[in-house]
Design an enzyme around this catalytic site. Sequence first.
Site, mmCIF file in Angstrom:
data_model
loop_
_atom_site.group_PDB
_atom_site.id
_atom_site.type_symbol
_atom_site.label_atom_id
_atom_site.label_comp_id
_atom_site.label_asym_id
_atom_site.label_seq_id
_atom_site.Cartn_x
_atom_site.Cartn_y
_atom_site.Cartn_z
ATOM 1 N N ASP A 96 76.603 -14.239 19.252
ATOM 2 C CA ASP A 96 75.627 -13.276 19.769
ATOM 3 C C ASP A 96 74.952 -13.727 21.051
ATOM 4 O OD1 ASP A 96 74.055 -15.356 18.933
ATOM 5 O OD2 ASP A 96 72.918 -14.225 17.441
ATOM 6 N N GLU A 118 82.308 -14.109 13.758
ATOM 7 C CA GLU A 118 80.898 -13.937 13.338
ATOM 8 C C GLU A 118 80.377 -12.554 13.740
ATOM 9 O OE1 GLU A 118 77.132 -16.010 14.637
ATOM 10 O OE2 GLU A 118 77.676 -17.407 13.061
ATOM 11 N N GLU A 132 69.795 -11.450 21.134
ATOM 12 C CA GLU A 132 71.015 -11.650 20.338
ATOM 13 C C GLU A 132 71.419 -10.430 19.512
ATOM 14 O OE1 GLU A 132 68.496 -13.806 20.522
ATOM 15 O OE2 GLU A 132 69.366 -15.596 21.431
ATOM 16 N N HIS A 209 63.725 -22.627 19.134
ATOM 17 C CA HIS A 209 64.116 -22.318 20.510
ATOM 18 C C HIS A 209 64.107 -20.835 20.880
ATOM 19 C CE1 HIS A 209 68.092 -20.553 19.712
ATOM 20 N NE2 HIS A 209 68.190 -21.411 18.722
ATOM 21 N N ARG A 211 64.024 -17.094 22.123
ATOM 22 C CA ARG A 211 63.340 -16.429 23.241
ATOM 23 C C ARG A 211 62.227 -15.487 22.783
ATOM 24 N NH1 ARG A 211 67.468 -17.344 26.879
ATOM 25 N NH2 ARG A 211 66.961 -17.022 29.067
ATOM 26 N N HIS A 242 64.979 -28.851 21.958
ATOM 27 C CA HIS A 242 65.910 -28.087 22.800
ATOM 28 C C HIS A 242 65.612 -28.352 24.279
ATOM 29 C CE1 HIS A 242 67.984 -24.507 24.325
ATOM 30 N NE2 HIS A 242 68.486 -24.305 23.116
HETATM 31 C C1 UD1 Z 1 70.904 -19.800 24.148
HETATM 32 C C2 UD1 Z 1 71.301 -18.433 23.585
HETATM 33 C C3 UD1 Z 1 70.811 -18.294 22.158
HETATM 34 C C4 UD1 Z 1 71.275 -19.459 21.300
HETATM 35 C C5 UD1 Z 1 70.854 -20.762 21.961
HETATM 36 C C6 UD1 Z 1 71.418 -21.938 21.180
HETATM 37 C C7 UD1 Z 1 71.326 -16.463 25.055
HETATM 38 C C8 UD1 Z 1 70.534 -15.498 25.819
HETATM 39 N N1 UD1 Z 1 70.644 -17.407 24.394
HETATM 40 O O1 UD1 Z 1 69.486 -19.845 24.222
HETATM 41 O O2 UD1 Z 1 71.313 -17.081 21.610
HETATM 42 O O3 UD1 Z 1 70.695 -19.346 20.027
HETATM 43 O O4 UD1 Z 1 71.390 -20.809 23.287
HETATM 44 O O5 UD1 Z 1 70.806 -23.126 21.551
HETATM 45 O O6 UD1 Z 1 72.524 -16.405 25.075
HETATM 46 N N2 UD1 Z 1 69.229 -26.085 29.177
HETATM 47 C C9 UD1 Z 1 69.624 -27.304 29.708
HETATM 48 N N3 UD1 Z 1 70.757 -27.899 29.209
HETATM 49 C C10 UD1 Z 1 71.480 -27.372 28.197
HETATM 50 C C11 UD1 Z 1 71.059 -26.154 27.636
HETATM 51 C C12 UD1 Z 1 69.941 -25.514 28.150
HETATM 52 O O7 UD1 Z 1 68.986 -27.820 30.600
HETATM 53 O O8 UD1 Z 1 72.487 -27.972 27.786
HETATM 54 C C13 UD1 Z 1 68.021 -25.415 29.716
HETATM 55 C C14 UD1 Z 1 68.276 -24.804 31.115
HETATM 56 O O9 UD1 Z 1 67.109 -24.916 31.890
HETATM 57 C C15 UD1 Z 1 68.560 -23.331 30.794
HETATM 58 C C16 UD1 Z 1 67.599 -23.117 29.638
HETATM 59 O O10 UD1 Z 1 67.651 -24.322 28.873
HETATM 60 O O11 UD1 Z 1 68.328 -22.471 31.889
HETATM 61 C C17 UD1 Z 1 67.894 -21.919 28.773
HETATM 62 O O12 UD1 Z 1 69.262 -21.878 28.354
HETATM 63 P P1 UD1 Z 1 69.858 -20.450 27.836
HETATM 64 O O13 UD1 Z 1 71.260 -20.654 27.428
HETATM 65 O O14 UD1 Z 1 69.570 -19.397 28.842
HETATM 66 O O15 UD1 Z 1 68.940 -20.087 26.606
HETATM 67 P P2 UD1 Z 1 68.740 -20.821 25.221
HETATM 68 O O16 UD1 Z 1 67.301 -20.702 24.896
HETATM 69 O O17 UD1 Z 1 69.369 -22.140 25.247
HETATM 70 N N1 UDP Z 2 72.438 -28.972 16.264
HETATM 71 C C1 UDP Z 2 72.886 -30.173 16.799
HETATM 72 N N2 UDP Z 2 71.962 -31.017 17.369
HETATM 73 C C2 UDP Z 2 70.635 -30.724 17.447
HETATM 74 C C3 UDP Z 2 70.197 -29.479 16.905
HETATM 75 C C4 UDP Z 2 71.120 -28.628 16.337
HETATM 76 O O1 UDP Z 2 74.077 -30.492 16.748
HETATM 77 O O2 UDP Z 2 69.858 -31.531 17.965
HETATM 78 C C5 UDP Z 2 73.434 -28.034 15.671
HETATM 79 C C6 UDP Z 2 73.114 -27.495 14.284
HETATM 80 O O3 UDP Z 2 73.638 -28.328 13.264
HETATM 81 C C7 UDP Z 2 73.765 -26.124 14.306
HETATM 82 C C8 UDP Z 2 73.693 -25.699 15.754
HETATM 83 O O4 UDP Z 2 73.444 -26.890 16.504
HETATM 84 O O5 UDP Z 2 75.144 -26.184 13.947
HETATM 85 C C9 UDP Z 2 72.577 -24.718 15.963
HETATM 86 O O6 UDP Z 2 72.348 -24.525 17.304
HETATM 87 P P1 UDP Z 2 71.036 -23.814 17.851
HETATM 88 O O7 UDP Z 2 69.936 -23.939 16.869
HETATM 89 O O8 UDP Z 2 70.819 -24.330 19.236
HETATM 90 O O9 UDP Z 2 71.493 -22.283 18.016
HETATM 91 P P2 UDP Z 2 71.543 -21.041 17.019
HETATM 92 O O10 UDP Z 2 72.350 -21.417 15.831
HETATM 93 O O11 UDP Z 2 70.131 -20.674 16.690
HETATM 94 O O12 UDP Z 2 72.174 -19.974 17.836
#
Ligand code: UD1
Ligand code: UDP
Length: 387
Positions: A96, A118, A132, A209, A211, A242
Amino acid sequence: MPTLLVSFGTRPEAIKMAPVVLELHRRGLFRVVTCLTGQHREMLDQVITAFALPVDHDLNVMREAQSLTHITTAVLQGFERLLEAESPDMVLVHGDTTTTFATALAAFYRQIPVAHVEAGLRTDTLYNPYPEEANRRLTDRLAEILWAPTGAARDALLAEGVAPENILVTGNTVIDALLATAGGSAPAFDSRVDEALSRPGPKVLVTVHRRESWGVPMQSIARAIKHACADLPQATFVFPIHLNPVVRETFRGILGEVPGVVFTEPLPYQPFVHLMKAVDLIITDSGGIQEEGPTLGKPVLVMRDTTERPEGISAGTARLVGTDSETIRRAIVELLTDETVYRSMATAINPYGDGHASKRIADHLEHHFGLRDLPAEAFVPEMPELR
Ligand code: UD1
Ligand code: UDP
């Protein structure tokens, strides 16, 4: 040999796609091409390393504090070029995220069939989770094959008019990844996790984490943890935080000086799974962790107003506590002080999968492309009320 282009961009997509990619590679009946959109960077790379996933393309779209529009447009443009270059017979997307929707849309524009791992999870609340719920619905509309992890997800798709022959209930591939990782002894943790686990008293794992929780709800969650620490001075909250800057600023601001809270960087999958096994309680807004907790028999407090994963709640292992500070604090304190309440939630159960979801997906693909006579068999959970 048909070509499958498999795309993913964030940590959870990679964890949940890894078993599918590895199963398809092992069988060798398809040309499997992987594309990272790079919506995440460090957190995605951790998973690639953990599962030794082959990477063929990387769009590398991540920017600091990126907008949804940036992710969507960068992925659409990058993925279109890749579709042209690779001419896949089918595109496989997961879940999603904005990567999921944008890659599915790019494939649809080129009239390439999309298969959705999924599919069908719903809260029926458009802005929760945001974005999502919309990403998943839109992707389901574009998909020709829909792999629903559970019976509830299948039923939601049927209610929306999806043809039954396009759906297979597979179980969630995250349980494949979890079971492949959870066995054996714990790996070396980083020194902060080691120190936290060596403290006396109960341990709580925290991840947040989403939004839709930015701002007031996230501050409220942080205050709940602060107050629970005051009520339970023996407890330790381990918080692999995160990398999203909004999330880091909120929690470090409110919890930075609280002695019961130990922040760590995001952990690689294997240590994270073993940390889940080591703690007493998980409090989270994560989708994936809601699915993993029940299999590990860990009570999960879900700090969201809605969930598209009702099975853990029906099974009694998870509880939806919203984002109100006082409600969350009370739920944490109750679980860590009332043995009976704790026992009632700490039961290992597998409502989300049995570890064979990726095999079902591979069987289904082989049948779809005429490479196998028998149709794939569906996942049937142990609990009759979840079928
Ligand atoms: C994203 C997904 C969310 C998912 C989550 C899992 C969207 C809109 N959001 O949210 O559905 O549950 O990932 O974790 O698709 N960043 C880093 N390094 C990384 C990852 C993120 O620096 O490896 C920082 C960056 O500044 C980036 C910000 O986090 O711009 C947000 O990342 P983004 O993928 O837009 O949103 P998430 O909150 O991570
Ligand atoms: N996870 C991980 N390291 C972490 C936190 C989470 O490997 O420090 C794994 C967790 O076991 C799960 C997945 O990341 O499988 C969940 O990711 P996240 O919570 O970022 O996204 P969501 O599932 O909410 O989309």
